[in-house]
Design an enzyme around this catalytic site. Sequence first.
Site, mmCIF file in Angstrom:
data_model
loop_
_atom_site.group_PDB
_atom_site.id
_atom_site.type_symbol
_atom_site.label_atom_id
_atom_site.label_comp_id
_atom_site.label_asym_id
_atom_site.label_seq_id
_atom_site.Cartn_x
_atom_site.Cartn_y
_atom_site.Cartn_z
ATOM 1 N N ILE A 104 82.513 -50.290 75.384
ATOM 2 C CA ILE A 104 81.660 -50.243 74.203
ATOM 3 C C ILE A 104 82.599 -50.536 73.047
ATOM 4 O O ILE A 104 83.591 -49.829 72.828
ATOM 5 C CB ILE A 104 80.898 -48.903 74.042
ATOM 6 C CG1 ILE A 104 80.033 -48.945 72.770
ATOM 7 C CG2 ILE A 104 81.828 -47.681 74.042
ATOM 8 C CD1 ILE A 104 78.904 -47.930 72.766
ATOM 9 N N SER A 105 82.318 -51.639 72.346
ATOM 10 C CA SER A 105 83.209 -52.059 71.257
ATOM 11 C C SER A 105 83.318 -50.934 70.231
ATOM 12 O O SER A 105 82.395 -50.138 70.061
ATOM 13 C CB SER A 105 82.658 -53.315 70.585
ATOM 14 O OG SER A 105 82.384 -54.317 71.535
ATOM 15 N N SER A 106 84.446 -50.878 69.528
ATOM 16 C CA SER A 106 84.642 -49.805 68.546
ATOM 17 C C SER A 106 83.644 -49.955 67.404
ATOM 18 O O SER A 106 83.213 -51.080 67.085
ATOM 19 C CB SER A 106 86.070 -49.847 67.991
ATOM 20 O OG SER A 106 86.189 -50.929 67.091
ATOM 21 N N VAL A 143 82.332 -53.587 65.720
ATOM 22 C CA VAL A 143 80.913 -53.974 65.761
ATOM 23 C C VAL A 143 80.404 -54.222 64.340
ATOM 24 O O VAL A 143 79.704 -55.206 64.068
ATOM 25 C CB VAL A 143 80.063 -52.880 66.453
ATOM 26 C CG1 VAL A 143 78.586 -53.223 66.361
ATOM 27 C CG2 VAL A 143 80.466 -52.730 67.905
ATOM 28 N N ARG A 184 74.748 -44.070 68.969
ATOM 29 C CA ARG A 184 75.785 -44.730 69.790
ATOM 30 C C ARG A 184 76.019 -43.975 71.105
ATOM 31 O O ARG A 184 76.220 -44.582 72.153
ATOM 32 C CB ARG A 184 77.077 -44.794 68.948
ATOM 33 C CG ARG A 184 78.264 -45.459 69.629
ATOM 34 C CD ARG A 184 79.385 -45.615 68.618
ATOM 35 N NE ARG A 184 80.681 -45.850 69.244
ATOM 36 C CZ ARG A 184 81.147 -47.063 69.596
ATOM 37 N NH1 ARG A 184 80.424 -48.118 69.395
ATOM 38 N NH2 ARG A 184 82.339 -47.199 70.145
#
Length: 296
Positions: free
Chosen positions: A103-105, A109, A38
């Site tokens: 950036i989505s958590s 996600v 990530r």
Amino acid sequence: MVMTAKGLRARCAWEMSRGPRGFADCSWLHQAFLDVPREHFVPDRVWWPAPGDDGRYALIDRNVRPRAWLKAVYLPGVALITQIDDGTVAPTAPAVGAFTSSISSPGVVVELLRHLAPEPGESVLEVGTGTGYTTALLAHRTGAASVTTMEIDPHLANRARDRLRALGTTPGFIVGDGEEGHADGGPYDRIVSTASVRRIPPAWLRQLKPGGVLVAPLDSPYGHDLLVRLVADGRGGATGTAVARVEFMRVRGQRAPRPYAELGWSGEPGAAAWEDLRVTAGQAGQCITHAVVEHT
Ligand SMILES: C[S@@+](CC[C@H](N)C(=O)[O-])C[C@H]1O[C@@H](n2cnc3c(N)ncnc32)[C@H](O)[C@@H]1O
């Protein structure tokens, strides 16, 4: 103790496994989360998503506070802000403004992909590439050749494409308005949006195979977005339910509020739980009603 990215990723996965937003029985997703770095997708400078005492969003700079940056990347419930006001605010200082990319958590996600449930080799259209992180998880599952991702912001799209390519992941990439979908690449087995809509774009429904699955965040009168999962009928329509409460940035073309009655919502939102909603969408619009709960 100094934690490595790999160690923090494993700890994040473990924390999510214990919570409601976890992997459930989804072993492929668990493995994808452990395999995809990530941190590779997160810009060196991001904003923390809650305002400080001065009302501004603090900047976390990897070059200044590398450990704080890495820890933030692997907090299960935190989306880090990568763009404010469509990129007109430079990521050089604490800022105010509207969040326009993130950036989505990790938790969100995982939730999104668990409900999407793509199979290896299935064709997937993703709307809202952002950093490319969700794209990488999808490609891990289906193979990159099966994924088409769309991002409206050229700068974000180019960065995401570079980050994906650096890991050897080369999905189809479209810079453009995801509300139109990408008919040339369809029909798709799955469509997922990581930007929320007030009205489900008819193009998405047309571009799904019969039985295909759409997972998208939908604005709601409940004070938060709802993640809806719909199954296509093959005639430009789809039906399904709300599966989770979420919070996403709106697609660019649907930022302006509209009365819920115009968007197919019927009844008082407080009258029933969102878990009981039935969602029907088609080419002429959408209809969100409360399912009749049978009492015996
Ligand atoms: C929450 S971010 C996506 C985060 C992504 N899942 C990630 O983890 O990096 C939403 C993205 O949708 C993009 N977006 C907004 N409207 C769009 C549209 N009409 N078509 C395609 N992308 C759009 C925004 O520019 C933003 O990058």
